[in-house]
Design a protein around this motif. Structure first.
Motif, short mmCIF file in Angstrom:
data_model
loop_
_atom_site.label_atom_id
_atom_site.label_comp_id
_atom_site.label_asym_id
_atom_site.label_seq_id
_atom_site.Cartn_x
_atom_site.Cartn_y
_atom_site.Cartn_z
N HIS A 37 3.77 19.13 102.91
CA HIS A 37 4.03 19.28 101.48
C HIS A 37 3.57 20.63 100.95
O HIS A 37 3.60 20.85 99.75
N ALA A 38 3.15 21.51 101.84
CA ALA A 38 2.68 22.84 101.45
C ALA A 38 3.87 23.79 101.35
O ALA A 38 4.97 23.51 101.85
N PRO A 39 3.68 24.95 100.68
CA PRO A 39 4.79 25.89 100.51
C PRO A 39 5.42 26.35 101.83
O PRO A 39 4.71 26.65 102.79
N VAL A 40 6.74 26.39 101.84
CA VAL A 40 7.52 26.84 102.99
C VAL A 40 8.27 28.10 102.61
O VAL A 40 8.92 28.15 101.56
N ASN A 41 8.17 29.13 103.45
CA ASN A 41 8.84 30.40 103.19
C ASN A 41 10.06 30.66 104.05
O ASN A 41 10.93 31.43 103.67
N GLY A 42 10.14 30.03 105.23
CA GLY A 42 11.24 30.30 106.14
C GLY A 42 11.64 29.08 106.94
O GLY A 42 10.80 28.20 107.22
N LEU A 43 12.92 29.00 107.30
CA LEU A 43 13.47 27.87 108.06
C LEU A 43 14.36 28.38 109.19
O LEU A 43 14.99 29.43 109.07
N ALA A 44 14.42 27.61 110.26
CA ALA A 44 15.35 27.92 111.35
C ALA A 44 15.65 26.64 112.12
O ALA A 44 14.87 25.68 112.08
N GLN A 289 15.77 16.57 91.27
CA GLN A 289 14.44 17.14 91.16
C GLN A 289 14.42 18.62 91.54
O GLN A 289 13.81 19.03 92.53
N PRO A 290 15.13 19.46 90.78
CA PRO A 290 15.12 20.89 91.09
C PRO A 290 13.70 21.45 91.11
O PRO A 290 12.87 21.07 90.28
N GLU A 291 13.42 22.29 92.09
CA GLU A 291 12.11 22.91 92.23
C GLU A 291 12.28 24.26 92.90
O GLU A 291 13.31 24.51 93.53
N MET A 304 22.09 19.82 104.05
CA MET A 304 21.50 21.05 103.55
C MET A 304 19.99 20.90 103.52
O MET A 304 19.45 19.92 103.01
N VAL A 305 19.30 21.90 104.11
CA VAL A 305 17.85 21.88 104.19
C VAL A 305 17.32 23.05 103.37
O VAL A 305 17.76 24.19 103.53
N THR A 306 16.39 22.77 102.45
CA THR A 306 15.79 23.84 101.65
C THR A 306 14.27 23.78 101.80
O THR A 306 13.69 22.71 101.99
N GLY A 307 13.65 24.95 101.72
CA GLY A 307 12.20 25.05 101.77
C GLY A 307 11.70 25.71 100.50
O GLY A 307 12.34 26.63 99.97
N GLY A 308 10.56 25.24 99.99
CA GLY A 308 10.02 25.79 98.76
C GLY A 308 8.57 25.46 98.57
O GLY A 308 7.85 25.20 99.53
N VAL A 309 8.13 25.44 97.32
CA VAL A 309 6.71 25.31 97.02
C VAL A 309 6.15 23.94 97.39
O VAL A 309 4.94 23.80 97.57
N ARG A 310 7.00 22.94 97.52
CA ARG A 310 6.52 21.60 97.86
C ARG A 310 6.99 21.16 99.23
O ARG A 310 7.08 19.97 99.52
N GLY A 311 7.29 22.11 100.09
CA GLY A 311 7.68 21.78 101.44
C GLY A 311 9.19 21.79 101.64
O GLY A 311 9.90 22.53 100.97
N VAL A 312 9.68 20.94 102.53
CA VAL A 312 11.09 20.93 102.91
C VAL A 312 11.79 19.73 102.28
O VAL A 312 11.24 18.63 102.22
N ARG A 313 13.01 19.98 101.80
CA ARG A 313 13.85 18.92 101.25
C ARG A 313 15.18 18.91 102.00
O ARG A 313 15.72 19.97 102.33
#
Length: 320
Positions: A37-44, A289-291, A304-313
């Motif tokens: 649940h921590a911030p995520v900056n990059g995905l692969a 829940q846009p974030e 679709m996978v997104t990463g942000g301030v609350r982890g991965v969605r």
């Protein structure tokens, strides 16, 4: 005498603090039950596995489309910004202090290959790396702040300075590097967009009619979509020879984008989703829940996978 003793005590105190400096390049990432649940900056994608990198050296991986996550073993605790896999097993991650990490087991364990103390410049260089792209198990390039660029041709045994390959005399920040069609593109600040034909030679600047920061570029062959600050997106149908401004209807920054078989997706820094078949006119899409979002990719089964301030969605894009 008291002043002398006070000065000596202060000096000893300061020296003690200096000796106790906790170097994040030498401190392994701490296991945490909240890492997912921590911030995520990059995905692969590592094959069908999702790998996410983020703050304090956290790297996570999921083998069930993001429903469950495991934390990787990482030897540093610097913030990590991006990750790239050349094969399902061989991956690289980059981050602050010029850190470059390598995994040979699909992202489960990592080793430090290079950092700002040994990055090929001959001197300490703590500029952060912001993105990386590996062409295969041997050849790759990492880019970052103030024009930082590192290249390898031997799988990372050596990461050498390669700024001289870039048409970037001002040393502008380099935010993203992407392979599109037969070309390699680098997006940066002040409208900087560089292209290398085949990705093996010099990077030349394209004439983009925009002077704000670009956070990324996506495409499918000759069609390109560059995006950045204040909802700005620019479309090219001819590999960057000419450009036209896309209509997004947003004023917030566009943090990530995807090129899909049927069009383009943009994601804003506030989590808003946009879709366009042509790349010219974008329409908003449902986004539960846009974030704030920092990264996006297409999963193994089309999700679709997104990463942000609350982890991965993970969610399905539903076009209006």
């Amino acid at each position: 005498m008291k002043r002398i003793l006070s000065s000596l005590a202060a000096c000893l105190c300061l020296c003690g603090h200096a000796a106790a400096f906790d170097d994040p390049l030498a401190r392994p990432a701490r296991p945490s039950a909240l890492a997912a649940h921590a911030p995520v900056n990059g995905l692969a994608m590592a094959g069908r596995r999702i790998v996410a990198v983020g703050q304090r050296g956290h790297i996570l991986y999921s083998d069930d489309a993001g429903r469950n996550w495991r934390q990787a073993s990482v030897p540093v605790s610097v913030d990590l910004t991006a990750v790239s896999f050349a094969t399902p097993q061989e991956g690289w991650a980059v981050g602050h202090d010029g850190a470059i990490l390598h995994s040979a087991d699909g992202g489960e364990t990592w080793l430090l290959q290079a950092d700002g103390r040994n990055g090929g410049s001959g001197k300490v260089d703590d500029r952060p790396l912001l993105d990386i792209r590996m062409a295969d198990k041997l050849r790759g390039m990492a880019v970052g702040a103030f024009g930082l660029a590192r290249c390898t041709g031997d799988g990372g045994r050596q990461w050498l300075a390669c700024e001289d390959r870039l048409d970037n005399p001002q040393g502008l920040h380099l935010n993203a590097i992407r392979a599109i069609g037969d070309n390699l593109y680098i997006a940066g600040e002040q409208g900087l967009l560089l292209r290398s034909a085949g990705g093996a030679g010099r990077f030349s600047a394209l004439a983009l009619p925009y002077r704000g920061s670009l956070f990324g570029v996506v495409g499918d062959g000759p069609r390109l979509l560059a995006f950045g600050l204040r909802g700005n997106a620019w479309f090219s149908a001819d590999s960057g020879a000419t450009w036209e401004q896309s209509t997004t209807g947003l004023r917030s920054g566009l943090a990530a984008g995807l090129a899909l078989p049927n069009g383009f997706v943009l994601v804003s820094q506030t989590g808003q989703l946009l879709f366009s078949e042509s790349g010219r006119q974008f329409a908003p899409q449902p986004a539960p829940q846009p974030e704030p979002v920092t990264a996006a990719l297409l999963g193994a089964t089309g999700e679709m996978v997104t990463g942000g301030v609350r982890g991965v969605r993970v969610h399905v894009l539903q076009r209006r």
